[in-house]
Motif scaffolding. Structure first.
Motif, PDB file in Angstrom:
ATOM      1  N   GLU A 130      -0.771  14.477   1.826  1.00  0.00           N
ATOM      2  CA  GLU A 130      -0.240  13.175   1.435  1.00  0.00           C
ATOM      3  C   GLU A 130       0.438  12.495   2.625  1.00  0.00           C
ATOM      4  O   GLU A 130       0.240  11.297   2.860  1.00  0.00           O
ATOM      5  CB  GLU A 130       0.758  13.381   0.272  1.00  0.00           C
ATOM      6  N   LYS A 131       1.177  13.275   3.393  1.00  0.00           N
ATOM      7  CA  LYS A 131       1.820  12.710   4.598  1.00  0.00           C
ATOM      8  C   LYS A 131       0.779  12.227   5.600  1.00  0.00           C
ATOM      9  O   LYS A 131       0.973  11.220   6.289  1.00  0.00           O
ATOM     10  CB  LYS A 131       2.717  13.763   5.254  1.00  0.00           C
ATOM     11  N   ALA A 132      -0.325  12.978   5.699  1.00  0.00           N
ATOM     12  CA  ALA A 132      -1.401  12.579   6.622  1.00  0.00           C
ATOM     13  C   ALA A 132      -1.945  11.209   6.243  1.00  0.00           C
ATOM     14  O   ALA A 132      -2.198  10.361   7.112  1.00  0.00           O
ATOM     15  CB  ALA A 132      -2.519  13.624   6.612  1.00  0.00           C
ATOM     16  N   LEU A 133      -2.095  10.968   4.952  1.00  0.00           N
ATOM     17  CA  LEU A 133      -2.588   9.661   4.496  1.00  0.00           C
ATOM     18  C   LEU A 133      -1.551   8.572   4.800  1.00  0.00           C
ATOM     19  O   LEU A 133      -1.905   7.462   5.200  1.00  0.00           O
ATOM     20  CB  LEU A 133      -2.898   9.705   2.996  1.00  0.00           C
ATOM     21  N   GLN A 134      -0.285   8.919   4.658  1.00  0.00           N
ATOM     22  CA  GLN A 134       0.760   7.933   4.972  1.00  0.00           C
ATOM     23  C   GLN A 134       0.808   7.628   6.467  1.00  0.00           C
ATOM     24  O   GLN A 134       1.051   6.496   6.878  1.00  0.00           O
ATOM     25  CB  GLN A 134       2.128   8.461   4.499  1.00  0.00           C
ATOM     26  N   LEU A 135       0.508   8.645   7.286  1.00  0.00           N
ATOM     27  CA  LEU A 135       0.525   8.466   8.744  1.00  0.00           C
ATOM     28  C   LEU A 135      -0.650   7.617   9.245  1.00  0.00           C
ATOM     29  O   LEU A 135      -0.581   7.043  10.325  1.00  0.00           O
ATOM     30  CB  LEU A 135       0.436   9.837   9.442  1.00  0.00           C
ATOM     31  N   GLY A 136      -1.763   7.600   8.498  1.00  0.00           N
ATOM     32  CA  GLY A 136      -2.886   6.782   8.975  1.00  0.00           C
ATOM     33  C   GLY A 136      -4.258   7.374   8.751  1.00  0.00           C
ATOM     34  O   GLY A 136      -5.262   6.756   9.125  1.00  0.00           O
ATOM     35  N   ALA A 137      -4.356   8.587   8.194  1.00  0.00           N
ATOM     36  CA  ALA A 137      -5.677   9.112   7.834  1.00  0.00           C
ATOM     37  C   ALA A 137      -6.270   8.189   6.774  1.00  0.00           C
ATOM     38  O   ALA A 137      -5.564   7.757   5.858  1.00  0.00           O
ATOM     39  CB  ALA A 137      -5.567  10.538   7.323  1.00  0.00           C
ATOM     40  N   GLN A 138      -7.575   7.868   6.922  1.00  0.00           N
ATOM     41  CA  GLN A 138      -8.168   6.847   6.043  1.00  0.00           C
ATOM     42  C   GLN A 138      -8.983   7.418   4.899  1.00  0.00           C
ATOM     43  O   GLN A 138      -9.475   6.679   4.056  1.00  0.00           O
ATOM     44  CB  GLN A 138      -9.067   5.925   6.879  1.00  0.00           C
ATOM     45  N   VAL A 139      -9.188   8.738   4.900  1.00  0.00           N
ATOM     46  CA  VAL A 139     -10.045   9.367   3.890  1.00  0.00           C
ATOM     47  C   VAL A 139      -9.388  10.677   3.464  1.00  0.00           C
ATOM     48  O   VAL A 139      -8.766  11.355   4.286  1.00  0.00           O
ATOM     49  CB  VAL A 139     -11.454   9.670   4.458  1.00  0.00           C
TER      50      VAL A 139
END
Lengths: 396, 396
Positions: free
Chosen positions: A165-174
């Motif tokens: 979830e943090k990765a998605l918040q940081l900028g991962a798009q998928v």
């Protein structure tokens, strides 16, 4: 007019023409340069849109780190555990390594990459941060899309979901997933979390499904059900999908129909040693098929390199695509197939498309694919990024 | 001493040394050159014995003839009939075309070739005569062995057997066969003729067996029976042998045991789209496994080229050979495996072996295989025949 004119090129191997490029986009074909235009000579090469690498692992390639002597065991879990160990021993720096692959890929004509980046309780978000650095640094050379990927399992390693979830918040798009039964031992639980994140963050899904035959087919059914329930048609990719190469042809036919209806995309590396999706059959069923290199020169195996013309060659070999129109179909998985999977805007050779272009050496499109010679010219957004196989930017 | 000294090479990727060559043979390793010696610098490259192309069709490659647009049908017979037709339409000259492939192969480090040459009632012996011309002309560059090969069937085309016999009298060194059931419709009849010719002329046998599963296995049993009955152990090759990739693992195990006992060799192209022999398993059973390119840029398909390092790469991919020792095994099919199949005398890197040598660029043997860079140096009988990927002889 102050345009860049790419002269003497043959779009998709057809008749010779010139392309006018303005503001980073294709303005017109067959345009005669005026005195203020900048002219680039394509020397009769074949013009194709930028190659699309739709599945790789830039955070953990060993490019430029000296040869890794592979003596890893045969099971999937051997490779996963060895890789986590080697990450510490070898000191694999995600920013440096992804930059090396980005530059090499650009030299080979790749203009777009979807990369899966490990997220686990050991590496945390260091991989995501490193590849984000590369994405920003090389954004004028190659566009990189990050998938938050739970390579070591998600539910079996508490804390991983929070990191995803943090990765998605940081900028991962998928949001990525992996063998919901074979690795996470809980197909329902795994897929509920993955699709839950996709729903909450409004991002596409890409699930690595190595599970074979009936087990993989069951996981695929669960993926199809969730895709439809959440209205994610057109936004879900199943990578590898070895189960589509299973023996039960009636079951495969039913799965293909269901995938097409749910507009789920299939990504293949065209593995020679495994059952694999039949590319032509899927395309004929209306399914978007993309191709990728998977991990490049990593601890998993030595063969892959980021040359998407070589990948088209391997897709052709794996699928017995011999006729010229069939070789073009193999190449299409490495261009338009990947672009559709990644929902790229303004991709292609039509007027107003982005000038992400590659000039290939070859008599015909099929000859260019099988010969895999150095790319004559690569452009990203109308600017030359590589010539004669060499990138114009430097790698670390 | 008047030797040629090849300095700064790493035999099979091991420690740096020098090789002394006298009278076309390896005289010694670790030899320091004297004032009368000719010194060649290997620049730290990896030294391997000459690559062995153990299955190709030099008489009908289209190399240098412009791109052939392939729109051929899917069946084996479509490809056979189309090829006979194109031979007339395109004017495929066996002497010229085999010469082109010979020179290209030499530039890629191949020092020995077994080529199957079409013999049928249309082409007659023109293919054999053309390739014999090439064999003689390039004998100092690459050694070529001819198989009299009934591509269009033998019993189904009366007159072919007599031509096969004449081919052997003219200089073909091996008798070939082809799908005794699927093409000739008479497995017993076909194999009796092939083995009868082998017996009478004292030549080895090489049978193209595309027949899959139980049908191919039955033909293979007939081959094994005749090999033993005629005392031809060690002199018979089954090419392709797709049936060894069949599902019935008990049957495969029994066939492997019987092949090993009869000392029958297996030749593979490592096809990605078909069932195929499991290379490592065969080698572990003591069977000689060789590799070949099959037809190169011909009317059958566009993918094959005569690079035996690329073939090793494809053997590795097809057989999932990822570890360094396994990649070396894949390469072995393209060196020692082919040499044993062809019964080559004095082959290898030991003192007194013929100085048929290749210097590869690469950090390790596995890296050289997967990278497939231009060969730094190729020697045949102690004389340099190619440098940096370019042959020193000219092709027509």
């Amino acid at each position: 007019m102050d345009s860049v004119i790419l002269r003497n090129v043959r779009p998709m191997g057809e008749g010779m023409t010139s392309v006018a490029i303005r503001n980073g986009r294709i303005a017109a074909f067959g345009y005669e340069p005026g005195p203020e235009d900048t002219v680039i000579d394509g020397e009769g090469g074949i013009l194709i849109p930028g190659l699309v690498e739709a599945h790789t692992h830039m955070d953990k390639t060993l490019l430029g780190m000296g040869w890794y002597r592979n003596d890893v065991g045969p099971r999937l879990i051997d490779k996963i555990e060895n890789e986590r160990r080697q990450r510490r021993i070898l000191g694999i720096d995600p920013a440096r390594q992804s930059a090396r692959q980005a530059v090499l890929a650009a030299s080979l004509g790749t203009t777009h990459i979807r990369t899966h980046v490990d997220v686990d309780t050991e590496v945390g978000l260091a991989g995501i941060e490193g590849v984000l650095e590369t994405r920003e640094r090389y954004k004028d050379v190659v566009e990189i899309e990050l998938v938050a990927f739970p390579q070591s399992g998600m539910l079996i390693r508490p804390g991983t979901v929070e990191l995803m979830e943090k990765a998605l918040q940081l900028g991962a798009q998928v949001v990525g997933g992996l063998d919901p039964a074979a690795i996470d031992r809980d197909p329902k639980g795994h897929l509920d979390v993955v699709f839950g994140l996709a729903d909450r963050y409004g991002v596409p899904v890409d699930i690595h499904l190595h599970e074979t035959a009936e087990l993989g087919a069951f996981s695929m059914e669960l993926i199809i059900e969730r895709t439809k329930a959440l209205g994610l048609q057109g936004r879900v990719t199943v990578s590898h999908a070895f189960c589509l190469g299973m023996a039960d042809q009636d079951y495969v036919a039913a799965l293909i129909d269901a995938l097409a209806e749910a507009r789920i995309h299939i990504l293949t590396t065209a593995p020679a040693s495994r059952p694999a999706p039949a590319v032509k059959r899927l395309v004929e069923a209306g399914i978007v098929v993309a191709a990728g290199s998977d991990g490049v020169r990593d601890t998993w195996g030595p063969y892959n390199n980021p040359d998407m013309l070589e990948r088209a060659f391997l897709v052709g070999l794996r699928n017995n695509l011999r006729r010229d129109d069939e070789v073009a179909l193999a190449l299409d998985t490495c261009t338009h197939g990947g672009a559709r999977m990644m929902e790229l805007d303004g991709y292609g050779l039509a007027p107003d498309c982005k000038a992400d272009l590659v000039v290939l050496e070859g008599e015909t499109l099929a000859e260019a694919v099988v010969s895999r010679r150095p790319r004559k010219l690569v452009m990203k957004g109308g600017k030359v990024t590589a010539r004669d196989g060499a990138a114009l930017v430097e790698a670390p």
